[in-house]
Write an enzyme that holds these catalytic residues in place. Structure first.
Site, PDB file in Angstrom:
ATOM      1  CD1 TRP A  27      50.456  31.187  34.805  1.00  0.00           C
ATOM      2  CD2 TRP A  27      50.954  30.264  36.780  1.00  0.00           C
ATOM      3  NE1 TRP A  27      49.460  31.495  35.685  1.00  0.00           N
ATOM      4  CE2 TRP A  27      49.736  30.954  36.901  1.00  0.00           C
ATOM      5  CE3 TRP A  27      51.461  29.606  37.893  1.00  0.00           C
ATOM      6  CZ2 TRP A  27      49.024  30.998  38.097  1.00  0.00           C
ATOM      7  CZ3 TRP A  27      50.752  29.661  39.066  1.00  0.00           C
ATOM      8  CH2 TRP A  27      49.563  30.345  39.166  1.00  0.00           C
ATOM      9  CG  ASN A  44      57.633  33.537  29.430  1.00  0.00           C
ATOM     10  OD1 ASN A  44      56.456  33.336  29.737  1.00  0.00           O
ATOM     11  ND2 ASN A  44      58.263  34.658  29.717  1.00  0.00           N
ATOM     12  N   GLY A  45      55.445  32.677  26.923  1.00  0.00           N
ATOM     13  CA  GLY A  45      54.628  33.571  26.104  1.00  0.00           C
ATOM     14  C   GLY A  45      53.443  32.816  25.545  1.00  0.00           C
ATOM     15  CD  GLU A  56      41.332  45.833  44.749  1.00  0.00           C
ATOM     16  OE1 GLU A  56      40.432  45.317  45.421  1.00  0.00           O
ATOM     17  OE2 GLU A  56      42.498  45.393  44.726  1.00  0.00           O
ATOM     18  NE  ARG A  86      59.643  34.417  34.088  1.00  0.00           N
ATOM     19  CZ  ARG A  86      59.359  35.648  33.715  1.00  0.00           C
ATOM     20  NH1 ARG A  86      59.692  36.651  34.495  1.00  0.00           N
ATOM     21  NH2 ARG A  86      58.746  35.895  32.579  1.00  0.00           N
ATOM     22  CD  GLU A 123      45.229  42.800  50.813  1.00  0.00           C
ATOM     23  OE1 GLU A 123      44.787  43.540  49.915  1.00  0.00           O
ATOM     24  OE2 GLU A 123      45.422  41.598  50.657  1.00  0.00           O
ATOM     25  CG  HIS A 129      23.061  59.096  51.795  1.00  0.00           C
ATOM     26  ND1 HIS A 129      21.924  59.884  51.883  1.00  0.00           N
ATOM     27  CD2 HIS A 129      23.344  59.020  50.473  1.00  0.00           C
ATOM     28  CE1 HIS A 129      21.535  60.238  50.670  1.00  0.00           C
ATOM     29  NE2 HIS A 129      22.385  59.734  49.793  1.00  0.00           N
ATOM     30  CB  CYS A 189      56.778  29.774  31.534  1.00  0.00           C
ATOM     31  SG  CYS A 189      55.116  29.233  31.111  1.00  0.00           S
ATOM     32  CE  LYS A 224      44.775  45.025  46.981  1.00  0.00           C
ATOM     33  NZ  LYS A 224      44.362  43.906  46.185  1.00  0.00           N
ATOM     34  CE  LYS A 241      48.275  35.798  45.402  1.00  0.00           C
ATOM     35  NZ  LYS A 241      47.928  37.211  45.197  1.00  0.00           N
TER      36      LYS A 241
HETATM   37  C1  F6R Z   1      43.207  41.125  48.375  1.00  0.00           C
HETATM   38  C2  F6R Z   1      43.020  39.765  47.929  1.00  0.00           C
HETATM   39  C3  F6R Z   1      41.849  39.014  48.432  1.00  0.00           C
HETATM   40  C4  F6R Z   1      41.356  37.991  47.394  1.00  0.00           C
HETATM   41  C5  F6R Z   1      40.252  37.114  47.986  1.00  0.00           C
HETATM   42  C6  F6R Z   1      39.698  36.162  46.954  1.00  0.00           C
HETATM   43  O1  F6R Z   1      44.349  41.711  47.827  1.00  0.00           O
HETATM   44  O2  F6R Z   1      43.814  39.239  47.187  1.00  0.00           O
HETATM   45  O3  F6R Z   1      40.822  39.871  48.804  1.00  0.00           O
HETATM   46  O4  F6R Z   1      40.875  38.679  46.282  1.00  0.00           O
HETATM   47  O5  F6R Z   1      40.765  36.399  49.079  1.00  0.00           O
HETATM   48  O6  F6R Z   1      40.703  35.391  46.404  1.00  0.00           O
HETATM   49  P1  F6R Z   1      40.520  34.658  45.012  1.00  0.00           P
HETATM   50  O7  F6R Z   1      40.488  35.685  43.959  1.00  0.00           O
HETATM   51  O8  F6R Z   1      41.687  33.742  44.913  1.00  0.00           O
HETATM   52  O9  F6R Z   1      39.222  33.913  45.088  1.00  0.00           O
END
Ligand code: F6R
Length: 601
Positions: free
Chosen positions: A76, A102-103, A474, A28, A481, A497, A2, A478, A596
């Site tokens: 949050w 916050n915490g 992953e 935050r 992406e 393979h 927060c 990343k 996002k």
């Molecule tokens: C990659 C990323 C996405 C999400 C995916 C699912 O860095 O953030 O691959 O992981 O869109 O999102 P959530 O976790 O919100 O269901």
């Protein structure tokens, strides 16, 4: 996570200084916000929703709050949904003491029980509400304000940055343990906040408070003391950040900031959930588990990689478990029965594919659980149960700290579901040490050297076996992406393979190998295969494995429990992706074509 602020000495401007400060702290937390201004009485205003909702409510008031001191909070949620009542500041019953926090107060349940026995009533679901009530109890017993705050804080276990205001007192009282708190020294005014941008408009001279320290702050003076009340002489520093860096706490990008927030995120994920003495995990949100059941995970993208990891943990513990991509499960679900638990792993709790998969599972009679970062999200509301990963808000589109918090929380869930045994007792100390281990990775990583050597290469491969397989996937996700370069992740044994045909001196291979068992040995065999084709090899390793003998570069992680090594290895790959994207001047926080929260199927 927060955002908190406190100001003293701003006269008629107190409310606007608090609100302006909160607007820079919204990164935050932004599910509810509140302020309290103090003179002879407290005036508290708080609202569910973004800060703008609170601002509109205050603008409509004929008599906006005034006061010589003020505090503010942007929330949050971790304990209780985002509602007006759960929003901070929290107060005592008589309305004399207001607290922003916050915490996480780990022992809040015990404190609540103790206070209830003394006749104190609670109105919110939060852990924070115990704090003003403890301070009020000390005031009632005759303590002066500063002593009352100290006595209250002394009873708290957990993490906190607190700012306290008391009616009739023109001072603010603050305390810090494991959550950030910084003091700003202005001209006839002083400020306290979670982060410097909250008062940067007014002063650049700051004092960083340390764990265990208290501050007493008024318009023209401040005093920092340690836990025993002894004065601590603090040096102030002058911050010199550019305007655009401010919301990023001095980092160039939110992604780098969030990578560096991971030790804190993990502490929050673990807070109050492990007991080193009795060697057990407690997840308050969940019922006591019955007999081990079949578990199906559904998730997308990065969360799917966490789900693969979670399913592997459960299988290791003898629980039948599998992970599916939400988008596939939604139209071709795995068979379920009433003893099937379907777990949606979703940081946002709003991903359409995952919601659809969870609804399909629920309609077919399965029990559902959301593992999510967002209290009150659709997944949390629609599932029978919700388990929060408590990573705090993540602004960068690419998930970093939420992934690490998912892995840690899935470890806790696996212990909870699989029945706890001697293995749990062994895991807990390693889990509790994990934030420090992760900090060591951040402090010592040589990812920039690796990136400089391989700028301009054609393709990048990531390999790992067992629990390192999701990390390889992953790492590649990343990387592509945010760098827009081609990358692929594989189970280490799978490369031969087919994909081996692509391996050349122009394709660096990142191999995640820790420990020295059969899995590590076999992955080293795979490393030799790519090396024989001339590929440069970057080993992400703990130094136990002899893989470093075959590597061109080593990205080291501290030795830890074998289940937790993937968490640390992944951080090295986050740093590789970040620095490569930075060298290539990519749009790191908002990669092209991506959002996002993906709310379409
Ligand atoms: C990659 C990323 C996405 C999400 C995916 C699912 O860095 O953030 O691959 O992981 O869109 O999102 P959530 O976790 O919100 O269901």
């Amino acid at each position: 996570m927060c955002g908190i602020i406190g100001v003293a000495g701003c006269g008629d401007e107190t409310l606007s200084v608090v609100l302006d400060g909160l607007s820079t702290l919204e990164y935050r937390g932004y599910d509810s916000a509140g302020v309290a201004l103090t003179d002879e009485t407290l005036d508290v205003a708080k609202r569910e929703g973004r800060l703008s909702v609170l601002q509109s409510a205050l603008e409509e008031r004929a008599d906006p709050p005034t006061g010589e001191v003020g505090v503010g909070h942007t929330r949050w949620s971790t304990h209780g949904p985002p509602t007006d009542v759960n929003a901070h500041p929290h107060t005592d019953q008589a309305g004399r003491v207001a607290v922003v926090h916050n915490g996480i107060i780990e022992n809040y349940q015990q404190l609540r029980d103790d206070l209830r026995e003394e006749g104190v009533e609670f109105e919110s679901d939060t852990d924070t509400e115990v704090v003003p009530k403890l301070i009020a109890a000390a005031l009632d017993a005759g303590a002066d304000p500063e002593t009352a705050v100290r006595e209250g804080v002394d009873r708290l276990a957990g993490s906190y940055a607190l700012v306290v205001t008391i009616a009739g007192d023109d001072r603010l009282f603050a305390a810090r343990n494991d959550s950030p708190l910084v003091l700003g020294i202005g001209d006839g005014a002083h400020y306290l906040a979670s982060d410097v941008p909250a008062f940067l408009e007014h002063t650049r001279e700051v004092v960083y408070l340390n764990d265990g320290e208290f501050a007493t702050v008024s318009a023209d003076d401040y005093r920092v003391t340690d836990a025993d009340g002894t004065r601590v002489e603090k040096e102030s520093t002058t911050v010199n950040w550019s305007a655009e860096q401010t919301g990023k706490g001095g980092y160039d990008h939110f992604m780098l900031k969030e990578i560096h927030e991971q030790p804190t995120a993990l502490r929050q994920s673990l807070s109050g959930r492990t007991d080193a003495l009795d060697g057990r995990v407690t997840l308050e949100e969940l019922d006591e588990p019955g007999d081990p059941r079949r578990v199906q995970f559904v998730a997308a993208g990065t969360s799917y990689h966490a789900a693969l990891y979670g399913a592997a943990l459960l299988r290791q513990a003898g629980v039948p478990a599998q992970a599916s991509l939400s988008s596939e499960y939604a139209t071709a679900p795995a068979p379920v029965s009433t003893d099937t638990l379907v777990v949606g792993v979703t940081q946002s709790g709003e991903t359409a594919d995952t919601l659809s998969a969870l609804r399909e599972a629920r309609d077919r009679g399965a029990e559902t659980l959301a593992v999510t970062n967002v209290v009150g999200s659709t997944a949390a509301r629609e599932c029978a149960h919700a388990l929060y990963i408590r990573a705090g808000p993540e602004i960068c589109v690419a998930a970093t700290k939420t992934f690490s918090s998912q892995l840690v929380t899935l470890n806790l869930l696996a212990e909870h579901l699989a029945g706890q045994d001697a293995g749990t007792r062994k895991l807990i100390p390693a889990l509790r040490n994990l934030p420090d281990d992760l900090q060591a990775v951040l402090d010592q990583s040589v990812a920039t050297t690796v990136v400089d050597d391989y700028l301009g290469k054609e393709s990048f491969f990531f390999i790992g076996r067992g629990l390192h397989h999701p990390v390889a996937l992953e790492g590649a996700l990343k990387f592509k992406e945010i760098t827009y370069e081609h990358a692929e992740g594989f189970a280490a044994g799978e490369l031969k393979h087919g994909t081996l045909a692509l391996v050349t001196p122009e394709t660096p291979v990142f191999a995640v190998v820790t420990g020295e068992g059969e899995r590590a040995h076999k992955t080293i065999g795979n490393v030799k295969e790519v090396q024989a084709r001339g590929a440069p090899v970057v080993a992400v390793t703990d130094g136990v494995s002899e893989v470093q003998r075959y590597a061109d570069h080593v990205l080291a992680v501290p030795e830890t429990h074998e289940r937790l090594a993937p968490v640390l290895a992944n951080v090295q790959l986050q740093l590789v992706a970040y620095h490569m994207a930075d060298r290539l001047s990519r749009s790191i926080d908002k990669p092209r074509n991506l959002a996002k929260s993906v709310t379409v199927e």
